[in-house]
Design an enzyme around this catalytic site. Structure first.
Site, PDB file in Angstrom:
ATOM      1  N   LYS A 183       9.134 -10.076   5.709  1.00 14.37           N
ATOM      2  CA  LYS A 183       9.031  -9.381   4.411  1.00 14.37           C
ATOM      3  C   LYS A 183      10.284  -8.524   4.239  1.00 14.37           C
ATOM      4  O   LYS A 183      10.664  -7.805   5.181  1.00 14.37           O
ATOM      5  CB  LYS A 183       7.765  -8.521   4.428  1.00 14.37           C
ATOM      6  CG  LYS A 183       7.433  -7.819   3.126  1.00 14.37           C
ATOM      7  CD  LYS A 183       6.092  -7.078   3.290  1.00 14.37           C
ATOM      8  CE  LYS A 183       5.640  -6.385   2.042  1.00 14.37           C
ATOM      9  NZ  LYS A 183       4.314  -5.728   2.212  1.00 14.37           N
ATOM     10  N   SER A 208       1.112  -6.696  -1.369  1.00 16.66           N
ATOM     11  CA  SER A 208       2.510  -6.889  -1.639  1.00 16.66           C
ATOM     12  C   SER A 208       3.184  -7.953  -0.748  1.00 16.66           C
ATOM     13  O   SER A 208       4.289  -8.403  -1.053  1.00 16.66           O
ATOM     14  CB  SER A 208       3.262  -5.574  -1.465  1.00 16.66           C
ATOM     15  OG  SER A 208       3.145  -5.095  -0.136  1.00 16.66           O
ATOM     16  N   SER A 259      -2.162  -4.907   1.818  1.00 19.70           N
ATOM     17  CA  SER A 259      -1.011  -5.747   1.448  1.00 19.70           C
ATOM     18  C   SER A 259      -0.740  -6.924   2.369  1.00 19.70           C
ATOM     19  O   SER A 259       0.083  -7.781   2.043  1.00 19.70           O
ATOM     20  CB  SER A 259       0.256  -4.897   1.354  1.00 19.70           C
ATOM     21  OG  SER A 259       0.285  -4.214   0.134  1.00 19.70           O
TER      22      SER A 259
END
Lengths: 105, 530
Positions: free
Chosen positions: B95, B171, B195
């Site tokens: 990420k 996210s 997330s």
């Protein structure tokens, strides 16, 4: 206790505090969303509180329980960090002068 | 069989045994990315692919040269008969919120579009040290602020591989999409309010949020420091356990990491679930959401198929010998989102104050003075969601004449935690080993369906956020498809640092349902890939 909506005047103060400069469309959307979020926060005011306030994280046996020794450790690549600053000179970060007579937000 | 279908465990074993070269594995991963990903997310993104709506768009950038060097190093170790590590030759995506030395680390924000990290996050370094191949950085909501990936400044944002008209969640949406689309078998995500788990559930993969302090946050661009947790996304439970094994442990650079020893998770998950007590709670049957017109709270029930999946999983676990404990009260679950609105916003506003256009990242040209530099940089550099969070944090921090919001929220947060303490108390009424809940109230929603409604979007995290407040571990595992063919996730929540227990239950469930018809169905984005 009932939370008041954020007034346009209070909103302007928050914008100043957050160091933003927003146009009218942004302001309208953000103020609407903030007030809707406050409706959610309102729920917290209606809860009979208990005395317990211990952080859920306080019980973790952690590295920070033993203060580390206060040793200076040089970063191996300081020039790379300084080089990322918008303006730099001789290993120093340069910033514009503050506006005269104004406090920083 | 394509190498990209292999599990991380299989890849590492084959590479170490000399049956598969890390270089070949890397080539397969890059070819899959080429086949399914389409245009990478970019600032002011320009779409060049006419089939862009059918693509996954998980990635922001590739780190091919780095991965190539890592693959060569792994193959050289194997050639010499040395141990190449637990993740030898396993492609991993990161990420784009983690620092990786020498790479641009954007947080999916214009504000950091040119920030080249001068060091590597501890979690990423541990993956590298274990022989992983870091193939690239994947998309996310800007600064992790969102539940759909749509708020990324790097467009096109990621799509859900199961139906590309739907969001992958957020996210860590790029991570979940990359794993589901077989681009990388593992991805490193973060979980502040759900997330990792929400996008994993939306994309039909496994996602683990470890206990707070189990994995170091050093090198993670902070959102809400008392809630942030790095963690794995994987296609099956053993792979998630493997990745956790590599990343877990104390770190002198994050004083909140735990000094508790790290168990052998791969051994632990081999145990059966006989005698384990698994709880079900009526307080996870719906979300209490404030009507925007009236402010009155309405309870919206969890989607029918999601609820059924939880009940089916309980029945499955009961057949395996677990004891199902019904009606476990978790009365403060509904306050998870209001608490989150306060704690996360105040911490986020504090963390983002450092983005000022002076030291690194985006900066406007020719500012009149310092104030002008700050205001214009922050206004042009941040997207709408970071602005909203900063303003909320600033308001809640400042309006403390009669009310300290953070203190109030912290008190309620302690009450949320107390629900779990009572449920897991070994001498209490319920004596749970794990709590079984839906991961999300619904399956993945369509793009643009919720985007812009910051409150409803936030309430999509109601099933996951209490775990962050309590600092506990939780894992989501795929549990079927809904009537629209979209994945459903179920969540197992454990006591402090009992990742071993929830992974054990998750693995037992995964094994018991391995022949289920829904497990044979492939994501839409993969159906055209040979």
């Amino acid at each position: 206790m009932q939370l008041d909506k954020i007034s346009p005047e209070a909103f302007e103060k928050i914008i100043e505090m957050a160091a933003f400069s927003l146009d009218g469309e942004e302001k309208a959307y953000l103020l609407e969303q903030l007030n809707h979020q406050l409706q959610s926060v309102q729920e917290l005011l209606n809860i009979p509180l208990e005395d317990e306030t211990e952080s859920p994280l306080a019980r973790i046996p952690r590295v920070g329980d033993q203060p580390r020794s206060d040793d200076w450790q040089a970063f191996e690549k300081p020039r790379e960090i300084i080089a990322m600053a918008t303006q730099n000179e001789d290993g120093m970060i340069l910033v514009p002068e503050p506006a005269s007579g104004k406090e920083l937000a | 069989m394509s190498y990209t279908k292999l599990s991380a465990l299989d890849i590492a074993q084959k590479v170490q045994a000399g049956e598969l070269k890390a270089l070949d594995m890397l080539e397969a991963s890059l070819a899959q990315i080429q086949a399914v990903d389409g245009d990478f997310g970019q600032l002011d993104g320009q779409v060049t692919d006419p089939n862009t709506d059918k693509k996954v768009h998980a990635f922001i950038s590739l780190t091919k040269d780095l991965a190539l060097a890592q693959a060569e190093a792994v193959d050289a170790k194997v050639q010499k008969g040395e141990d190449a590590g637990l993740l030898a030759g396993v492609p991993v995506s990161i990420k784009d919120i983690f620092a990786l030395d020498g790479t641009v680390t954007t947080a999916a924000s214009r504000m950091l579009h040119n920030y080249r990290a001068p060091y590597t996050a501890t979690a990423v370094q541990k993956l590298i040290d274990a022989g992983a191949l870091i193939v690239g950085k994947v998309n996310l909501d800007e600064f992790t602020f969102g539940s759909s990936n749509e708020s990324s400044a790097y467009q096109p944002a990621s799509n859900n591989p199961w139906n590309t008209a739907h969001v992958p969640g957020g996210s860590s949406g790029g991570s979940a999409a990359a794993v589901a689309a077989e681009e990388t078998p593992l991805s490193l995500g973060t979980d502040t309010g759900g997330s990792i788990r929400q996008p994993a559930a939306f994309c039909g993969v496994v996602g683990l949020k470890p206990s707070y302090g189990r994995i170091s946050r050093y090198g993670l661009i902070a959102f809400a420091s008392s809630l942030d947790c790095p963690g794995p996304l994987a296609r099956n439970v053993p792979d998630a356990a493997l990745m956790l094994q590599v990343m877990a442990g104390s770190d002198q650079r994050d004083e909140n990491t735990s000094i508790l020893p790290v168990p052998n998770y791969l051994e632990a998950i081999q145990q059966d679930v006989k005698g384990l007590r698994i709880g079900l709670s009526p307080d996870y049957a719906g979300i209490a959401y404030p009507n925007p017109e009236t402010g009155a709270f309405e309870v919206i029930p969890v989607q029918r198929e999601v609820n059924q999946a939880v009940l089916d999983a309980a029945e499955c676990l009961a057949k395996l010998g677990a004891e199902i404990v019904e009606d476990v009260p978790m009365p403060h679950t509904r306050y998870g989102i209001p608490v989150y609105f306060v704690v996360s916003r105040i911490e986020a506003a504090s963390n983002l104050n450092r983005m000022d256009g002076v030291k690194y990242g985006f900066s406007v040209v020719d500012p009149k003075d310092l104030q002008d530099l700050y205001r214009r940089t922050r206004s042009e550099g941040f997207g709408m969601q970071p602005k909203l969070r900063i303003l909320m944090g600033a308001y809640l921090s400042a309006s403390s004449k009669n009310l300290n919001y953070y203190q109030l929220a912290s008190q309620v947060r302690a009450m949320v935690r107390k629900d779990f303490d009572l449920a897991f108390d070994a001498t209490g009424a319920h004596r749970l080993d794990a709590l079984l809940t839906p991961t999300t109230p619904t399956s993945a929603f369509k793009r643009a369906e919720l985007f812009g409604d910051s409150v409803l979007m936030q309430y999509a995290d109601q099933m996951t956020v209490s775990v962050n407040h309590a600092g506990l571990p939780a894992v989501t595992v795929p549990a079927g498809l809904d009537d629209a063919g979209l994945p459903i996730g179920i969540q197992l929540i454990g006591n402090d640092f009992r990742e071993d227990t929830i992974l054990r239950v998750a693995n037992a469930y995964e094994q018991a349902t391995s022949d289920a018809a829904w497990r044979k169905i492939r994501p839409m984005a993969l159906q055209e890939v040979k």
